[in-house]
Design a protein around this motif. Structure first.
Motif, short mmCIF file in Angstrom:
data_model
loop_
_atom_site.label_atom_id
_atom_site.label_comp_id
_atom_site.label_asym_id
_atom_site.label_seq_id
_atom_site.Cartn_x
_atom_site.Cartn_y
_atom_site.Cartn_z
N HIS A 1 -38.05 46.03 64.66
CA HIS A 1 -38.30 45.86 66.10
C HIS A 1 -39.53 46.57 66.65
O HIS A 1 -39.81 46.45 67.84
CB HIS A 1 -37.04 46.23 66.90
N ASP B 1 -30.29 49.99 68.57
CA ASP B 1 -30.87 50.97 67.65
C ASP B 1 -31.31 52.18 68.50
O ASP B 1 -31.50 52.07 69.71
CB ASP B 1 -32.09 50.32 66.98
N ALA B 2 -31.47 53.34 67.85
CA ALA B 2 -31.84 54.55 68.61
C ALA B 2 -33.25 54.47 69.20
O ALA B 2 -33.57 55.19 70.14
CB ALA B 2 -31.75 55.78 67.70
N HIS B 3 -34.09 53.60 68.61
CA HIS B 3 -35.48 53.52 69.06
C HIS B 3 -35.73 52.30 69.95
O HIS B 3 -35.05 51.28 69.80
CB HIS B 3 -36.41 53.46 67.84
N ASP C 1 -28.97 54.28 63.32
CA ASP C 1 -29.61 55.60 63.46
C ASP C 1 -29.20 56.32 64.74
O ASP C 1 -29.73 57.39 65.05
CB ASP C 1 -31.15 55.50 63.34
N GLY D 1 -32.52 50.17 61.86
CA GLY D 1 -32.70 51.54 61.38
C GLY D 1 -31.41 52.26 61.01
O GLY D 1 -30.33 51.93 61.49
N TYR E 1 -30.94 56.22 58.61
CA TYR E 1 -31.71 57.01 57.65
C TYR E 1 -30.91 58.08 56.92
O TYR E 1 -31.44 59.12 56.55
CB TYR E 1 -32.94 57.60 58.38
ZN ZN Z 1 -34.39 53.15 64.94
#
Ligand code: ZN
Length: 200
Positions: A32, A70-72, A132, A173, A175
Motif C-alpha cells: 500500500h 494496517d498500522a501504516h 503489524d 504488513g 514483522y
Molecule cells: Zn504496515
C-alpha cells in the motif's frame, strides 16, 4: 519471477475470484505504499491500484471501497485515487510512524466502516489486513492483541458477507515470526464462523 510479482498477480486474481465467489484471500500483497509511478516502504508494485483498475477496465465493477487497517498509512493507492469518486477510501493507522503523507491523506473519506457503507455501496471491498498492529511489532508500534486481530477480521468479513459485498483480503504488513500463525488462526476462525466457505 520475483515473489513480489507473484504476490501482485495474486491480488489481481483475488479481485476476480472475489467477484465470482464472494470472497478471496491473497496470503501476500497489500503493497500500500506503492503508487502507479512510485515505490516506497517495502512496496515495489502497486498491487491494490492494479487490482482496482483491472476490475474497472473490464467493467466488472464501478464502485470500489478500500478498507486499510494496517498500522501504516496506505499512501500509495491514496495518491492514485485522490479525487476519484468511484474509489472510497477508509484508512486507520498509527499517524506517528512512516509515511505520514499529508498529501495522500486527503483521499481518505472516513474511518468508520458502518457509516461509510451507509453513504457508498461498493461493488467490491479491498481489505488491507496488515497484522503489524500487533503489540510488540517492531514497525507498527501499536498494542492490539492476537485475539483483537482475529476479531477485527471477523468483524470486517461479517459486514461484507451480510451486505453481499465481495471482499478481497490482503495480508500486507506484519514483522514478527508469529505473524504467520495469527493470519492462519484468523482465517481458520473465518472458516469456523461460516464466513468463508470451503468450496472453490
Ligand atoms: Zn504496515
Amino acid at each position: 519471477m520475483s515473489v513480489w510479482r507473484l504476490q501482485t498477480g495474486g491480488t489481481v486474481l483475488a479481485g476476480k475470484l472475489a467477484l465470482e465467489r464472494g470472497w478471496a484471500i491473497n496470503i501476500g500483497g497489500g503493497f500500500h505504499h506503492c503508487s502507479g509511478d512510485h515505490g516506497g516502504g517495502f512496496c515495489p508494485y502497486a498491487d491494490i491500484t492494479l487490482c482496482v483498475k483491472m476490475l474497472q477496465m473490464h467493467e466488472l465493477v464501478k464502485n470500489v471501497m478500500i478498507l486499510d487497517l494496517d498500522a501504516h498509512q496506505g499512501n500509495g493507492y491514496q495518491r492514485d485515487f485522490l479525487g476519484v469518486p468511484e474509489v472510497y477510501i477508509i484508512d486507520m493507522y498509527n499517524r506517528h510512524i512512516y509515511p505520514n503523507d499529508k498529501h495522500a491523506k486527503q483521499a481518505i473519506r472516513r474511518r468508520n466502516l458502518k457509516a461509510a457503507l451507509k453513504e457508498f455501496h461498493p461493488d467490491v471491498l479491498i481489505y488491507n489486513a496488515g497484522t503489524d498492529i500487533l503489540e510488540s511489532d517492531p514497525l507498527g508500534h501499536m498494542k492490539i492483541t492476537e485475539e483483537g486481530i482475529v476479531a477485527r477480521d471477523e468483524f470486517v468479513f461479517q459486514i461484507c458477507r451480510q451486505q453481499n459485498i465481495p471482499i478481497v483480503m490482503l495480508t500486507s504488513g506484519g514483522y514478527l515470526r508469529k505473524t504467520a500463525k495469527i493470519i492462519a488462526d484468523s482465517i481458520m476462525n473465518l472458516h469456523k464462523k461460516g464466513l468463508i466457505s470451503g468450496k472453490v
